[in-house]
Enzyme design. Sequence first.
Site, PDB file in Angstrom:
ATOM      1  N   TYR B 158      23.061  11.676  34.292  1.00 28.74           N
ATOM      2  CA  TYR B 158      23.525  11.206  35.670  1.00 28.74           C
ATOM      3  C   TYR B 158      23.883  12.305  36.678  1.00 28.74           C
ATOM      4  O   TYR B 158      23.704  12.568  37.831  1.00 28.74           O
ATOM      5  CB  TYR B 158      24.607  10.100  35.481  1.00 28.74           C
ATOM      6  CG  TYR B 158      25.120   9.519  36.649  1.00 28.74           C
ATOM      7  CD1 TYR B 158      24.664   8.398  37.665  1.00 28.74           C
ATOM      8  CD2 TYR B 158      26.587  10.155  37.065  1.00 28.74           C
ATOM      9  CE1 TYR B 158      25.246   8.281  38.814  1.00 28.74           C
ATOM     10  CE2 TYR B 158      27.066   9.600  38.512  1.00 28.74           C
ATOM     11  CZ  TYR B 158      26.469   8.645  39.094  1.00 28.74           C
ATOM     12  OH  TYR B 158      27.084   8.196  40.143  1.00 28.74           O
ATOM     13  N   LYS B 162      22.888  13.786  40.303  1.00 35.32           N
ATOM     14  CA  LYS B 162      23.669  13.920  41.158  1.00 35.32           C
ATOM     15  C   LYS B 162      23.831  15.306  41.764  1.00 35.32           C
ATOM     16  O   LYS B 162      23.672  15.387  43.186  1.00 35.32           O
ATOM     17  CB  LYS B 162      24.952  13.367  41.064  1.00 35.32           C
ATOM     18  CG  LYS B 162      25.016  11.671  41.098  1.00 35.32           C
ATOM     19  CD  LYS B 162      24.820  11.060  42.529  1.00 35.32           C
ATOM     20  CE  LYS B 162      24.670   9.582  42.188  1.00 35.32           C
ATOM     21  NZ  LYS B 162      24.368   8.797  43.489  1.00 35.32           N
TER      22      LYS B 162
END
Lengths: 454, 253
Positions: B158, B162
């Site tokens: 994740y 990002k």
Amino acid sequence: MNPDYRRQVLTGWGLTSPSAALVGEVVPGELAERLKEPTGRGIVARGLGRSYGDAAQNAGGVVLRIGSSTSEVVIDSDSGTVTVGAGVSLDELMRILVPKGWFVPVTPGTRFVTVGGAIASDIHGKNHHVEGSFGRHVRRMSVVVANGDLVECSPAENPDLFWATIGGMGLTGFVVEATFGLIPIETSRCVVDTVRCRDFDELIGEMSIGDDDVRYSVAWVDLLATGRRFGRGVLWRGDHAKLSDLDAREAGDPLRYEPRRVVTVPPIVPGRGLVGATTSQIFNELWLRKEPIRRSGSVKSIPSYFHPLDSISSWNHLYGRGGFVQYQFVVPFGAEAALRSIVERIVASRLASPLVVLKRFGEANEAPLSFPMPGWTLTVDMPAVADGLAELTRALDDSVLEAGGRHYLAKDALTSAAIVRAGYPRLREWQEIRERWDPERRFCSDLARRLELI
Amino acid sequence: MENAVHEPQQILVLGGRSDIGVAIARRLMSPNTRYVGLACRRPEDATTAVESLARPDVIVEALEFDATRVDEHRGFLDRVVSEHGDLDLVVLAFGQLGDQERFDEDPRSAATVVDVNYTSAVAVGLEVARRFRVQGHGTLVVLSSVAGERVRASNFVYGSSKAALDAFAQGLGDSLEGTGSRVLVVRPGFVHSSMTAGLKPAPFATTPDVVAEAVVTGLRNGRRIVWAPGILRWIFTVLRHVPHPIWRRLPLG
């Protein structure tokens, strides 16, 4: 895309709401051709970019500056009128007119506006209470409309287009030339009477008596003073000086006119600018104290009386990158209580800068979107990045409408479509006229999109 | 058109079920607002959000939008524009957190999350920018995350997606210079929301409303990057330089 256009990010004088458009410089003869080119997002004229909001911006569309030559300025002394290209500025015009003994019929607080812009915004000045707005003095104009035709209009010929163009924010066509009345002057000086007022009631009282006997009248209000000093201000009234008003030295060259720029504000002022509540409060105190309690007959030059801020180039940069909003509204006579409560709200917010103008308006004209109406108009500058600005102006918007007033489109950057619809009951009528002259909606601006004018 | 305090007329939230995206839309709604579109995979899931934004004179609707179907992005945006006008403000809010342990077991599921969080965001971000260039104005708010600032073992898939999105969004903002439009990168910390329900909050955990407030302040002050809460900017200035052996052991959730 026309090769002569270049993409440029534009804002109004308040430096808020930037948007990019294809910007070009044209002469009136080219306009018909430019209107034939597909633009997708319309076209609008831009003069000197002095409207505060987004009136002379057209995001994704075309923005044209219409060049006009001062060599084509024609003064008709018999009728007291001048015929001039719409791109000529009042600054250029005054340099020609004043030495010949003439003055523009209306001047706003800056002389850096074009004649086209003066018509499109139907500007007003210190003489509105007796002589009305710019539109009242326009005898005729020629307008290039959406289909490319050059249309002659006046109160007698194509009156619908004439009045819809006055105050029409450039959305009816390109004004290319106008003829308007002038004020004959004996000298380039003004005689000014000053009255310093201790509070709001005294100021309103002073302004309410005797305004009709003077040509120019305007007041400054300290919107940071509280308590006993709430609403204190200075009222200036004046007229063009007669030859007999000048001393011997000045009388030798009574029409001498040399406006100057003294300083320039560079575009490097830090983000939040230099205009805060504390600096403004100090400024206001000094500004008030420099004025006498009451003085009559002091002689001033045209620039120092009419355009004091023009001596500082790019003064709009003082507010920093975030820019500022100039909030201007009018409420009718009789709504003094509402005016007072609006002023109280502004004072309580502590957002007002020293630039504040209070003025009494006279009769309105026939233009459906003309801003002035008989009543009180207040103008106040506020930094756009200030906390609580939108909340404040929203509350003010409602009070203005409730009092039967409205907002000035040339200044607007914050009101909403609903507020404008309510404030301008003749908007629908204007839209119908506009639609007739521009059924394909060739003319458009950011202001028009934001306030759903077209 | 946005007004002088950056209140949009039309708002489009890509990832219409995002609590943060909806909070930003709510905070930016004003009397200037005419339209709010909440775009998500299953519009029926956004009913509550639509109802929570309802105002007189404003059209609020949920729209079917699958970020991973990149072929459909252009048609989708064109439809919104032709029906409701310019895209004044677009919030790129979709994203999946995923579960690091599951990624370790099933790397294909990690690829899916990266595909949503990064690849799809790149495609639609460029599509929005294209539209902005045509209309000559527009603001894109991209929800990045502090998880991308320095990735941690507990959620590095994740975090890395990002980090990539963050870099992309900054570059996109620079590429839009001179077009009248702009990009605001938002780096929230741990936000209490439906995406993080059941997770142990990290230090300086915050709420969607705090993130929305930071966005409003950032837009007003012409920022390119905002942190929420703001203190994370300073904390990460330090954390970025913490030696690895210590970084790995920090109890950051």
